[in-house]
Design a protein around this motif. Structure first.
Motif, mmCIF file in Angstrom:
data_model
loop_
_atom_site.group_PDB
_atom_site.id
_atom_site.type_symbol
_atom_site.label_atom_id
_atom_site.label_comp_id
_atom_site.label_asym_id
_atom_site.label_seq_id
_atom_site.Cartn_x
_atom_site.Cartn_y
_atom_site.Cartn_z
ATOM 1 N N SER A 115 0.855 -1.192 0.000
ATOM 2 C CA SER A 115 0.000 0.000 0.000
ATOM 3 C C SER A 115 0.892 1.243 0.000
ATOM 4 O O SER A 115 1.871 1.297 0.770
ATOM 5 C CB SER A 115 -0.883 -0.011 1.246
ATOM 6 O OG SER A 115 -1.414 1.276 1.467
ATOM 7 N N THR A 116 0.534 2.217 -0.802
ATOM 8 C CA THR A 116 1.308 3.471 -0.798
ATOM 9 C C THR A 116 1.169 4.172 0.554
ATOM 10 O O THR A 116 2.042 4.940 0.948
ATOM 11 C CB THR A 116 0.829 4.428 -1.918
ATOM 12 O OG1 THR A 116 -0.578 4.651 -1.760
ATOM 13 C CG2 THR A 116 1.107 3.850 -3.307
ATOM 14 N N GLN B 76 -1.317 -2.057 -6.243
ATOM 15 C CA GLN B 76 -1.160 -2.317 -4.811
ATOM 16 C C GLN B 76 -1.704 -3.719 -4.523
ATOM 17 O O GLN B 76 -2.799 -4.060 -4.993
ATOM 18 C CB GLN B 76 -1.955 -1.316 -3.983
ATOM 19 C CG GLN B 76 -1.577 0.136 -4.207
ATOM 20 C CD GLN B 76 -2.327 1.074 -3.277
ATOM 21 O OE1 GLN B 76 -1.762 1.696 -2.410
ATOM 22 N NE2 GLN B 76 -3.624 1.154 -3.459
ATOM 23 N N GLY C 141 -4.123 -2.752 -1.060
ATOM 24 C CA GLY C 141 -4.674 -1.394 -1.012
ATOM 25 C C GLY C 141 -5.690 -1.290 0.123
ATOM 26 O O GLY C 141 -6.474 -2.207 0.354
ATOM 27 N N MET C 142 -5.650 -0.164 0.823
ATOM 28 C CA MET C 142 -6.520 -0.001 1.992
ATOM 29 C C MET C 142 -7.593 1.041 1.741
ATOM 30 O O MET C 142 -7.311 2.134 1.229
ATOM 31 C CB MET C 142 -5.685 0.455 3.193
ATOM 32 C CG MET C 142 -4.596 -0.538 3.561
ATOM 33 S SD MET C 142 -3.765 -0.106 5.079
ATOM 34 C CE MET C 142 -2.905 1.355 4.613
ATOM 35 N N GLY C 143 -8.819 0.696 2.126
ATOM 36 C CA GLY C 143 -9.925 1.640 2.050
ATOM 37 C C GLY C 143 -10.275 2.122 3.448
ATOM 38 O O GLY C 143 -9.587 1.797 4.423
ATOM 39 N N THR C 144 -11.348 2.881 3.555
ATOM 40 C CA THR C 144 -11.779 3.354 4.872
ATOM 41 C C THR C 144 -12.425 2.203 5.646
ATOM 42 O O THR C 144 -12.798 1.181 5.075
ATOM 43 C CB THR C 144 -12.801 4.507 4.728
ATOM 44 O OG1 THR C 144 -13.813 4.070 3.819
ATOM 45 C CG2 THR C 144 -12.149 5.755 4.182
ATOM 46 N N TRP D 154 -8.923 -2.096 -0.774
ATOM 47 C CA TRP D 154 -9.144 -1.255 -1.952
ATOM 48 C C TRP D 154 -8.491 -1.947 -3.147
ATOM 49 O O TRP D 154 -7.273 -2.138 -3.179
ATOM 50 C CB TRP D 154 -8.532 0.133 -1.737
ATOM 51 C CG TRP D 154 -8.755 1.058 -2.896
ATOM 52 C CD1 TRP D 154 -7.866 1.343 -3.893
ATOM 53 C CD2 TRP D 154 -9.939 1.812 -3.189
ATOM 54 N NE1 TRP D 154 -8.420 2.227 -4.783
ATOM 55 C CE2 TRP D 154 -9.693 2.534 -4.386
ATOM 56 C CE3 TRP D 154 -11.186 1.942 -2.563
ATOM 57 C CZ2 TRP D 154 -10.650 3.369 -4.954
ATOM 58 C CZ3 TRP D 154 -12.124 2.780 -3.138
ATOM 59 C CH2 TRP D 154 -11.860 3.487 -4.316
ATOM 60 N N LYS E 203 -19.340 4.091 -7.401
ATOM 61 C CA LYS E 203 -18.149 4.692 -6.794
ATOM 62 C C LYS E 203 -16.991 4.685 -7.782
ATOM 63 O O LYS E 203 -16.672 3.657 -8.372
ATOM 64 C CB LYS E 203 -17.789 3.925 -5.517
ATOM 65 C CG LYS E 203 -16.597 4.524 -4.785
ATOM 66 C CD LYS E 203 -16.587 4.171 -3.318
ATOM 67 C CE LYS E 203 -15.268 4.519 -2.687
ATOM 68 N NZ LYS E 203 -15.254 4.398 -1.243
ATOM 69 N N GLY F 140 -11.939 7.187 -4.041
ATOM 70 C CA GLY F 140 -12.080 7.316 -2.588
ATOM 71 C C GLY F 140 -10.833 7.942 -1.979
ATOM 72 O O GLY F 140 -9.751 7.916 -2.575
#
Ligand code: BTN
Length: 258
Positions: free
Chosen positions: A28-29, A52, A55-58, A63, A123, A126
């Motif tokens: 993840s960045t 990624q 990748g991470m979302g909220t 993500w 969507k 984000g």
């Protein structure tokens, strides 16, 4: 693949992108930007990756980040911004990104409070904002921005779309990145002076997907139903309940009701 030199040459921003770290594939960045920030990474440092793997979302969600999107994180060190002003800054960044995409594509991107970007009911982008704080002040903020630019929607979760699929053609990711960094920097510098969203309120409310609509808000301990009436200068969502009272929502997951 991203080339730091190429990005630098096209940038019109002064602070964002002063330092650039490019990767073909990362977890993840966000993680990389946090490590850099905690070791003195300068304001405006950009970490960008082609893909990624984590990748991470909220809200702890993942993500999906295949090639051809824009997946990047920025380090901000907004001295003099207190903890309770940070959510407003996140709202502002979502708005700056939406504005940049609109200007570049003419697509009617709207913002689902607090900072999900929607296009034609799906969507498309984000924002994940993570602060590191001392007891009273923000030490640094890592803002992660994920935009489904030229990604094929079939690779994305249900309910997501890409700019390419809505526009019917591919976009230059470099040009879009440049535009976004410029828009976010412009608004961020104003926010650092004002410390609230007053200057942006009209546009933030106009670009909101939820203002004026019936909504359900999921809070940790309860569900609220009502009509979203506005977003205030701190970035809170005002929801008018059936009994006429107004609930001030500082955080929570909002969905639209029929
Ligand atoms: C959301 O859930 O809407 C926020 C998504 C944020 C995704 C971006 S992509 C770049 C940065 N790195 C991550 O792991 N997440 C953010």
């Amino acid at each position: 693949m991203w080339q730091a030199q190429e990005i630098k040459q096209s940038l019109k921003s002064k602070i964002f992108g002063r330092q650039i770290h490019t990767f073909d594939e990362v977890g993840s960045t966000q993680d990389i930007a946090h490590t850099l920030a905690s070791c003195g990474g300068i304001e405006g440092t950009l970490v960008i990756a082609e893909t990624q793997t984590h990748g991470m979302g909220t809200s702890g969600k993942s993500w999906v980040s295949p090639p051809d999107g824009l997946w990047f994180s920025l380090i901000l060190t907004p001295t003099l911004i207190s903890l309770n002003q940070a959510p407003g800054l996140t709202i502002l960044i979502g708005h700056s990104v939406a504005r940049a995409i609109r200007e570049k594509t003419n697509l009617p991107v709207l913002i689902k409070w607090p900072n999900d970007l929607y296009l034609n009911g799906k969507k498309v982008a984000g924002i994940l904002s993570e602060s590191s704080c001392s007891e009273v002040a923000v030490k640094y903020i890592v803002v992660g921005i994920g935009i489904n630019v030229n990604v094929d929607s079939t690779l994305l979760p249900v309910g997501a779309t890409s700019l390419k699929d809505e526009l019917g053609k591919e976009l230059s990711r470099l040009e879009l990145l440049t535009k976004i960094l410029q828009a976010v920097e412009e608004d961020y510098l104003k926010f650092k002076v004002e410390h609230n969203l007053q200057l942006f309120l009209k546009e933030i409310n106009e670009l909101s997907l939820v203002v004026g609509k019936k909504v359900t808000v999921r809070l940790p301990d309860k569900l609220i139903q009502g009509k979203a009436t506005s977003i205030d200068e701190q970035g809170n969502l005002m929801v008018e309940l059936k009994d006429g009272e107004t609930e001030i929502i500082t955080a929570g997951e909002v969905s639209l009701r029929e």
